[in-house]
Design a protein around this motif. Sequence first.
Motif, PDB file in Angstrom:
ATOM      1  N   MET A 171      25.890  -5.744 -21.545  1.00  0.00           N
ATOM      2  CA  MET A 171      24.466  -5.648 -21.849  1.00  0.00           C
ATOM      3  C   MET A 171      23.877  -7.048 -21.917  1.00  0.00           C
ATOM      4  SD  MET A 171      21.817  -3.789 -22.541  1.00  0.00           S
ATOM      5  CE  MET A 171      22.581  -2.203 -22.845  1.00  0.00           C
ATOM      6  N   TRP A 172      22.714  -7.209 -21.340  1.00  0.00           N
ATOM      7  CA  TRP A 172      22.066  -8.524 -21.305  1.00  0.00           C
ATOM      8  C   TRP A 172      20.704  -8.452 -21.944  1.00  0.00           C
ATOM      9  CZ3 TRP A 172      24.296 -12.978 -19.525  1.00  0.00           C
ATOM     10  CH2 TRP A 172      25.514 -12.809 -18.871  1.00  0.00           C
ATOM     11  N   LEU A 173      20.364  -9.525 -22.614  1.00  0.00           N
ATOM     12  CA  LEU A 173      19.052  -9.664 -23.217  1.00  0.00           C
ATOM     13  C   LEU A 173      18.196 -10.473 -22.281  1.00  0.00           C
ATOM     14  CD1 LEU A 173      17.515  -9.476 -26.152  1.00  0.00           C
ATOM     15  CD2 LEU A 173      17.975 -11.904 -26.156  1.00  0.00           C
ATOM     16  N   VAL A 174      17.053  -9.925 -21.871  1.00  0.00           N
ATOM     17  CA  VAL A 174      16.172 -10.625 -20.952  1.00  0.00           C
ATOM     18  C   VAL A 174      14.888 -10.960 -21.662  1.00  0.00           C
ATOM     19  CG1 VAL A 174      14.944 -10.513 -18.767  1.00  0.00           C
ATOM     20  CG2 VAL A 174      17.163  -9.404 -18.995  1.00  0.00           C
ATOM     21  N   ASN A 175      14.559 -12.229 -21.736  1.00  0.00           N
ATOM     22  CA  ASN A 175      13.358 -12.707 -22.403  1.00  0.00           C
ATOM     23  C   ASN A 175      12.445 -13.280 -21.338  1.00  0.00           C
ATOM     24  OD1 ASN A 175      11.400 -14.066 -23.825  1.00  0.00           O
ATOM     25  ND2 ASN A 175      12.821 -15.043 -25.251  1.00  0.00           N
ATOM     26  N   ARG A 176      11.347 -12.579 -21.045  1.00  0.00           N
ATOM     27  CA  ARG A 176      10.466 -13.029 -19.978  1.00  0.00           C
ATOM     28  C   ARG A 176       9.147 -13.489 -20.565  1.00  0.00           C
ATOM     29  NH1 ARG A 176       9.046  -8.721 -15.561  1.00  0.00           N
ATOM     30  NH2 ARG A 176       7.616  -7.982 -17.163  1.00  0.00           N
ATOM     31  N   GLY A 177       8.780 -14.773 -20.320  1.00  0.00           N
ATOM     32  CA  GLY A 177       7.491 -15.300 -20.719  1.00  0.00           C
ATOM     33  C   GLY A 177       6.715 -15.709 -19.503  1.00  0.00           C
ATOM     34  N   VAL A 218      10.718  -4.415 -25.635  1.00  0.00           N
ATOM     35  CA  VAL A 218       9.534  -4.841 -26.391  1.00  0.00           C
ATOM     36  C   VAL A 218       8.556  -5.465 -25.408  1.00  0.00           C
ATOM     37  CG1 VAL A 218       8.653  -6.230 -28.305  1.00  0.00           C
ATOM     38  CG2 VAL A 218      10.993  -5.323 -28.398  1.00  0.00           C
ATOM     39  N   ARG A 219       7.341  -4.937 -25.391  1.00  0.00           N
ATOM     40  CA  ARG A 219       6.305  -5.469 -24.515  1.00  0.00           C
ATOM     41  C   ARG A 219       5.122  -5.963 -25.346  1.00  0.00           C
ATOM     42  NH1 ARG A 219       5.788  -0.977 -19.619  1.00  0.00           N
ATOM     43  NH2 ARG A 219       7.769  -1.471 -18.579  1.00  0.00           N
ATOM     44  N   ALA A 220       4.561  -7.060 -24.916  1.00  0.00           N
ATOM     45  CA  ALA A 220       3.359  -7.602 -25.562  1.00  0.00           C
ATOM     46  C   ALA A 220       2.210  -7.532 -24.569  1.00  0.00           C
ATOM     47  CB  ALA A 220       3.595  -9.040 -25.995  1.00  0.00           C
ATOM     48  N   TYR A 221       1.063  -7.046 -25.040  1.00  0.00           N
ATOM     49  CA  TYR A 221      -0.101  -6.884 -24.183  1.00  0.00           C
ATOM     50  C   TYR A 221      -1.214  -7.833 -24.616  1.00  0.00           C
ATOM     51  CZ  TYR A 221       2.141  -2.672 -22.444  1.00  0.00           C
ATOM     52  OH  TYR A 221       3.026  -1.790 -21.867  1.00  0.00           O
ATOM     53  N   GLY A 222      -1.846  -8.443 -23.630  1.00  0.00           N
ATOM     54  CA  GLY A 222      -2.915  -9.396 -23.902  1.00  0.00           C
ATOM     55  C   GLY A 222      -4.261  -8.732 -24.116  1.00  0.00           C
ATOM     56  N   THR A 223      -5.288  -9.565 -24.235  1.00  0.00           N
ATOM     57  CA  THR A 223      -6.629  -9.078 -24.528  1.00  0.00           C
ATOM     58  C   THR A 223      -7.191  -8.203 -23.421  1.00  0.00           C
ATOM     59  OG1 THR A 223      -7.520 -11.137 -23.613  1.00  0.00           O
ATOM     60  CG2 THR A 223      -7.174 -11.055 -25.990  1.00  0.00           C
ATOM     61  N   PRO A 245       0.351  -6.396 -19.396  1.00  0.00           N
ATOM     62  CA  PRO A 245       1.588  -6.908 -19.992  1.00  0.00           C
ATOM     63  C   PRO A 245       1.619  -8.437 -19.939  1.00  0.00           C
ATOM     64  CG  PRO A 245       2.055  -5.078 -18.536  1.00  0.00           C
ATOM     65  CD  PRO A 245       0.616  -5.427 -18.313  1.00  0.00           C
ATOM     66  N   TYR A 246       1.986  -9.049 -21.051  1.00  0.00           N
ATOM     67  CA  TYR A 246       1.937 -10.500 -21.193  1.00  0.00           C
ATOM     68  C   TYR A 246       3.322 -11.113 -21.328  1.00  0.00           C
ATOM     69  CZ  TYR A 246      -1.105 -14.508 -22.268  1.00  0.00           C
ATOM     70  OH  TYR A 246      -1.804 -15.675 -22.213  1.00  0.00           O
ATOM     71  N   TRP A 247       4.249 -10.302 -21.881  1.00  0.00           N
ATOM     72  CA  TRP A 247       5.586 -10.813 -22.248  1.00  0.00           C
ATOM     73  C   TRP A 247       6.477  -9.616 -22.523  1.00  0.00           C
ATOM     74  CZ3 TRP A 247       8.491  -9.946 -26.573  1.00  0.00           C
ATOM     75  CH2 TRP A 247       9.517 -10.858 -26.896  1.00  0.00           C
ATOM     76  N   ASN A 248       7.788  -9.748 -22.300  1.00  0.00           N
ATOM     77  CA  ASN A 248       8.678  -8.648 -22.673  1.00  0.00           C
ATOM     78  C   ASN A 248      10.125  -9.092 -22.878  1.00  0.00           C
ATOM     79  OD1 ASN A 248       8.971  -8.447 -19.468  1.00  0.00           O
ATOM     80  ND2 ASN A 248      10.694  -7.362 -20.404  1.00  0.00           N
ATOM     81  N   ILE A 249      10.841  -8.314 -23.679  1.00  0.00           N
ATOM     82  CA  ILE A 249      12.298  -8.396 -23.825  1.00  0.00           C
ATOM     83  C   ILE A 249      12.816  -6.997 -23.528  1.00  0.00           C
ATOM     84  CG2 ILE A 249      14.195  -8.518 -25.476  1.00  0.00           C
ATOM     85  CD1 ILE A 249      12.822 -10.730 -26.888  1.00  0.00           C
ATOM     86  N   ASP A 250      13.878  -6.897 -22.751  1.00  0.00           N
ATOM     87  CA  ASP A 250      14.454  -5.605 -22.443  1.00  0.00           C
ATOM     88  C   ASP A 250      15.977  -5.685 -22.640  1.00  0.00           C
ATOM     89  OD1 ASP A 250      15.255  -3.135 -21.488  1.00  0.00           O
ATOM     90  OD2 ASP A 250      13.801  -3.137 -19.854  1.00  0.00           O
TER      91      ASP A 250
END
Length: 213
Positions: free
Chosen positions: A1-7, A197-202, A206-211
Amino acid sequence: MWLVNRGVAGFTAVALMSAVVVSGCTQADGTPVPDRAQVQEIGGPSVTGTLPLRPGDMRAFEEELFRAMPVAAQARSEFRVLQTQDVAGGTYVLYAVPNNDGLAFAGRRADGSVTVHHARWPMAVTDPAQDLVVVRAIPPNNEINPGYGVLAGRVYNPFIEHIEVNYRDGRKDRLDVSHNRGFIFVRKAFDPRFVQVRAYGTNGNPYWNIDTR
């Protein structure tokens, strides 16, 4: 399993291991190891004999927190509680302190006094271009509050307004973070380390996510 952090600046992949503490977590002595992997195993006494905090307990909580985690007076003056979440044995408290943002777990004793069971699971930015949100997952086999899995996060980018969490069993949680700039999701007997986890902007995009699923 891998943690992916996308900015906005790129991608980072970090191995996720359920049996050991991965880099980016807190060492046994409480010293944080800088990285983007925000997953941690916990040690310490089990919670017994306490109840959730009341609104009037927050001053006592702050005093007990800084007794357990000394910081400079100037930093203490900027202390803020961002989010709280009650469970049977106490309250998870997400707080902001300059260079010491973290998640704590505290409870109220029968005599009305407040105890901090765990002062700080760190929420630390190591790369502002990548760490728009810092997420910490606490598995349900932890010794601080066994039985509960916790997913908490600190939102650092001012343009992020919503957080959405998709669990591997199909459940979805969504929260407006435009004001409190943080989130805490607690699920009984559920491992929160395997989520999206997804982050949404104004603008709602989608602005950022970890899967980690």
